[in-house]
Scaffold this motif. Structure first.
Motif, PDB file in Angstrom:
ATOM      1  N   TRP A 284      -5.254   4.835   6.227  1.00  0.00           N
ATOM      2  CA  TRP A 284      -3.622   5.295   5.965  1.00  0.00           C
ATOM      3  C   TRP A 284      -3.537   6.932   5.857  1.00  0.00           C
ATOM      4  O   TRP A 284      -2.552   7.308   6.572  1.00  0.00           O
ATOM      5  N   THR A 285      -4.290   7.527   5.268  1.00  0.00           N
ATOM      6  CA  THR A 285      -4.400   9.063   5.332  1.00  0.00           C
ATOM      7  C   THR A 285      -4.369   9.552   6.927  1.00  0.00           C
ATOM      8  O   THR A 285      -3.651  10.755   7.166  1.00  0.00           O
TER       9      THR A 285
ATOM     10  N   ILE B  27      -1.299  12.235   8.900  1.00  0.00           N
ATOM     11  CA  ILE B  27      -1.503  13.703   9.044  1.00  0.00           C
ATOM     12  C   ILE B  27      -0.942  13.946  10.379  1.00  0.00           C
ATOM     13  O   ILE B  27      -0.573  13.134  11.117  1.00  0.00           O
TER      14      ILE B  27
ATOM     15  N   LEU C  91      -7.836   3.424   2.831  1.00  0.00           N
ATOM     16  CA  LEU C  91      -7.228   4.766   2.248  1.00  0.00           C
ATOM     17  C   LEU C  91      -7.356   5.968   3.609  1.00  0.00           C
ATOM     18  O   LEU C  91      -6.447   6.455   3.808  1.00  0.00           O
TER      19      LEU C  91
END
Length: 90
Positions: free
Chosen positions: A12-13, A17, A9
Motif C-alpha cells: 500500500w505504501t 509514493i 502495508l
C-alpha cells in the motif's frame, strides 16, 4: 502485526509514493502475494513455521541447486519440501 498485514502495508505504501520516485508501485499492479504467485494462507503457514518448513535452505529449485553447487553439496537439502511449498504451479 501479522506478516501478511506487513506485506500489505508495504504494498500500500509503495502505491502512494510519488510515481516519479524509485519504489513506486502503480495502482493497477496486482497485490504483492498475487504477483509472487503465493497463496496467502500458505504464505502465512510458512512464515509462522519457517524453521520447521526449511531446516537449511529455502527457495526455488534453481537457486537451491546453485547454492549447493557453490557450497559443494552433493544434493540440495530440503528440495522436495521447497518444491511442495514454493512451487507456483501447484
Amino acid at each position: 502485526m501479522k506478516l501478511t498485514d506487513y506485506l500489505q502495508l508495504v504494498d500500500w505504501t509503495g502505491r502512494i509514493i510519488r510515481h516519479d520516485k524509485r519504489g513506486a508501485i502503480a495502482r493497477n499492479t496486482a497485490a504483492i502475494l498475487d504477483r509472487l504467485g503465493i497463496d496467502d494462507q500458505q504464505w502465512l503457514a510458512m512464515a509462522e513455521h519457517f524453521e520447521d518448513c526449511f531446516q537449511t535452505f529455502a527457495g526455488a529449485e534453481e537457486k537451491l541447486r546453485l547454492a549447493c553447487e557453490t557450497l559443494d553439496y552433493q544434493r540440495p537439502p530440503g528440495l522436495s519440501r521447497c518444491r511442495s511449498l514454493l512451487d507456483r504451479s501447484a
